[in-house]
Enzyme design. Structure first.
Site, mmCIF file in Angstrom:
data_model
loop_
_atom_site.group_PDB
_atom_site.id
_atom_site.type_symbol
_atom_site.label_atom_id
_atom_site.label_comp_id
_atom_site.label_asym_id
_atom_site.label_seq_id
_atom_site.Cartn_x
_atom_site.Cartn_y
_atom_site.Cartn_z
ATOM 1 N N TRP A 146 0.830 -1.212 0.000
ATOM 2 C CA TRP A 146 0.000 0.000 0.000
ATOM 3 C C TRP A 146 0.859 1.254 0.000
ATOM 4 O O TRP A 146 0.506 2.251 -0.646
ATOM 5 C CB TRP A 146 -1.002 -0.018 1.148
ATOM 6 C CG TRP A 146 -2.084 -1.035 0.895
ATOM 7 C CD1 TRP A 146 -2.322 -2.165 1.604
ATOM 8 C CD2 TRP A 146 -3.052 -1.020 -0.192
ATOM 9 N NE1 TRP A 146 -3.377 -2.855 1.041
ATOM 10 C CE2 TRP A 146 -3.840 -2.190 -0.046
ATOM 11 C CE3 TRP A 146 -3.315 -0.157 -1.251
ATOM 12 C CZ2 TRP A 146 -4.880 -2.506 -0.934
ATOM 13 C CZ3 TRP A 146 -4.349 -0.468 -2.128
ATOM 14 C CH2 TRP A 146 -5.113 -1.623 -1.968
ATOM 15 N N ASP A 194 -2.008 6.402 6.431
ATOM 16 C CA ASP A 194 -3.063 5.575 5.830
ATOM 17 C C ASP A 194 -3.417 4.495 6.855
ATOM 18 O O ASP A 194 -2.776 3.451 6.918
ATOM 19 C CB ASP A 194 -2.558 4.944 4.531
ATOM 20 C CG ASP A 194 -3.560 3.946 3.937
ATOM 21 O OD1 ASP A 194 -4.644 3.756 4.536
ATOM 22 O OD2 ASP A 194 -3.255 3.369 2.882
ATOM 23 N N LYS A 237 -12.355 -2.126 6.334
ATOM 24 C CA LYS A 237 -11.539 -3.045 7.128
ATOM 25 C C LYS A 237 -12.044 -3.061 8.577
ATOM 26 O O LYS A 237 -12.465 -4.083 9.073
ATOM 27 C CB LYS A 237 -10.065 -2.632 7.132
ATOM 28 C CG LYS A 237 -9.221 -2.569 5.843
ATOM 29 C CD LYS A 237 -9.670 -3.079 4.610
ATOM 30 C CE LYS A 237 -8.902 -3.168 3.349
ATOM 31 N NZ LYS A 237 -7.936 -2.246 2.911
HETATM 32 C C1 LIG Z 1 -7.486 -1.682 1.612
HETATM 33 C C2 LIG Z 1 -6.433 -0.646 1.717
HETATM 34 C C3 LIG Z 1 -6.347 0.415 0.799
HETATM 35 C C4 LIG Z 1 -7.270 0.547 -0.395
HETATM 36 O O1 LIG Z 1 -8.526 0.908 0.013
HETATM 37 P P1 LIG Z 1 -9.677 1.259 -1.039
HETATM 38 O O2 LIG Z 1 -10.741 1.753 -0.123
HETATM 39 O O3 LIG Z 1 -10.018 -0.031 -1.717
HETATM 40 O O4 LIG Z 1 -9.183 2.272 -1.969
HETATM 41 C C5 LIG Z 1 -5.362 1.356 0.983
HETATM 42 N N1 LIG Z 1 -4.503 1.275 2.012
HETATM 43 C C6 LIG Z 1 -4.550 0.264 2.919
HETATM 44 C C7 LIG Z 1 -3.563 0.228 4.038
HETATM 45 C C8 LIG Z 1 -5.520 -0.724 2.788
HETATM 46 O O5 LIG Z 1 -5.569 -1.718 3.681
#
Ligand SMILES: *Cc1c(COP(=O)(O)O)cnc(C)c1O
Length: 360
Positions: free
Chosen positions: A102, A172, A196
């Site tokens: 990511w 993030d 998540k």
């Molecule tokens: C799942 C995830 C993403 C992507 O998320 P989307 O909502 O599908 O764009 C980005 N960063 C992390 C750390 C993730 O776990």
């Protein structure tokens, strides 16, 4: 009705209490004769849902008053662009910590807007460790430092917030938000896709320090400006109303469970158990350095990869689903977010032991 233990990395399991409550309110929210999905986002019913949801999140995370909370769409992936567009503030460079898949995506997108300094990278160690702070080359003139506190795919997590001095820290937190208490005042901006650890896909939460708003690069689309959404209380256009409502139910569920401290204790206990079971066996293996193992996503491989599909089939029959690892790393991955009860982890460990005995 039988519920399975769902180890999906996202969209992931939600607390059953939340689903039951949403089901009970599905066709008639609190006597108003309609579903939350059918409400005007500007009506008093939805405004009350939105305000309670934000208020509970602020309480849970102890968010200081000079931070704004935004309820947006577009996923964490849109934030990969929104962060540089809004936070460069006339500067040309930004620091990124590269600790996994990511991080790499965030870096690739940021490169479209600025010069990215990759201050540290775990790539040569296949993202199984976070190099020590002494090995980072941070740039004092960077507009911000971006990092990924928990790498969902590799299962690598920071257990401390990096100190970046006066340079705003951007995180993030998609796969670790609400898993433990966190000092929001250490951050310039936090973002997280909801699917998540918060609620349904389609909602993205941004927590941003007010002084960073309103300095977007020329040409930034209105919808990509944080200031737009801050000014309009996340109602510049139609927000993801149902996701916002479910997130609110999840926030109140976490409060009932004892808040983020209680979540942290539970999550640590679940993760410790699972890693112990993996480490004690010669059949299962987790490659991540002990000090940066994720509490949320636990990847592991089988000593005999030819048994992977049999492992997955039998696990599924035992009510343990979505254990297949990310296609980029293979093997298995157990995602054990807040909503995964300890019994789910116990059941997985028991299954793993049984499977190992049969095949060694
Ligand atoms: C799942 C995830 C993403 C992507 O998320 P989307 O909502 O599908 O764009 C980005 N960063 C992390 C750390 C993730 O776990």
């Amino acid at each position: 009705m039988t519920r399975v233990f769902n180890f999906s990395a996202g969209p992931a399991m939600l607390p059953e209490d939340v689903l039951q409550r949403a089901a009970a309110e599905m066709t008639d929210w609190q006597g108003c004769g309609m579903s939350v999905m059918e409400m005007s986002h500007r009506g008093k019913e939805f405004i009350s849902i939105a305000q309670k949801s934000e208020g509970d999140l602020r309480t849970l995370m102890n968010i200081p008053g000079h931070y704004r909370v935004l309820f947006l769409q577009g996923g964490a992936s849109s934030q990969f662009a929104m962060v540089p567009m809004n936070l460069l503030r006339g500067r040309e460079r930004a620091d990124y910590l590269n600790t996994g898949s990511w991080s790499k995506k965030a870096i690739a997108e940021a490169k479209r807007y600025c010069r990215v300094n990759v201050a540290v990278s775990g790539e040569s160690a296949k993202f199984t460790e976070i190099p020590p702070r002494s090995a980072w080359a941070l740039d004092a003139e960077a507009a911000y430092v971006h990092y990924t506190p928990n790498e969902t795919i590799e299962g690598v997590e920071f257990h401390e917030i990096p100190d970046t001095g006066t340079v705003p820290l951007v995180a993030d937190m998609s796969s670790t938000i609400l898993s433990r208490p966190v000092d929001v005042s250490r951050f310039g901006l936090i973002y997280a896709g909801a699917q998540k650890n918060i609620g349904p896909a389609g909602l993205t939460i941004v927590i941003v320090r007010e002084d960073l708003l309103g300095k977007e690069i020329p040409g930034t689309p209105t919808m990509f400006s944080y200031a737009t959404h801050a000014k309009a209380e996340s109602m510049y256009n139609t927000p993801p109303t149902y996701g916002w409502y479910i997130a609110g139910l999840v926030f109140s569920w976490i409060k009932e469970q004892g808040g983020l401290q209680a979540m942290a204790e539970r999550n640590k206990k679940k993760a410790d158990k699972l890693y112990r079971a993996i480490d004690e066996s010669d059949f299962y293996h987790n490659p991540v350095t002990t000090s940066c193992r994720s509490w949320m996503n636990v990847p592991f491989t089988l000593a005999r990869p030819e048994l992977d599909s049999q492992f997955l089939d039998l696990a599924k029959k035992a009510g343990l689903v979505t254990l297949k690892g990310h296609r980029s790393v293979g093997g298995m991955r157990a995602s054990i977010y807040n909503a995964m009860p300890e019994e789910g982890v116990n059941a997985l460990i028991a299954f793993m032991k049984e499977f190992e005995q049969k095949h060694t």
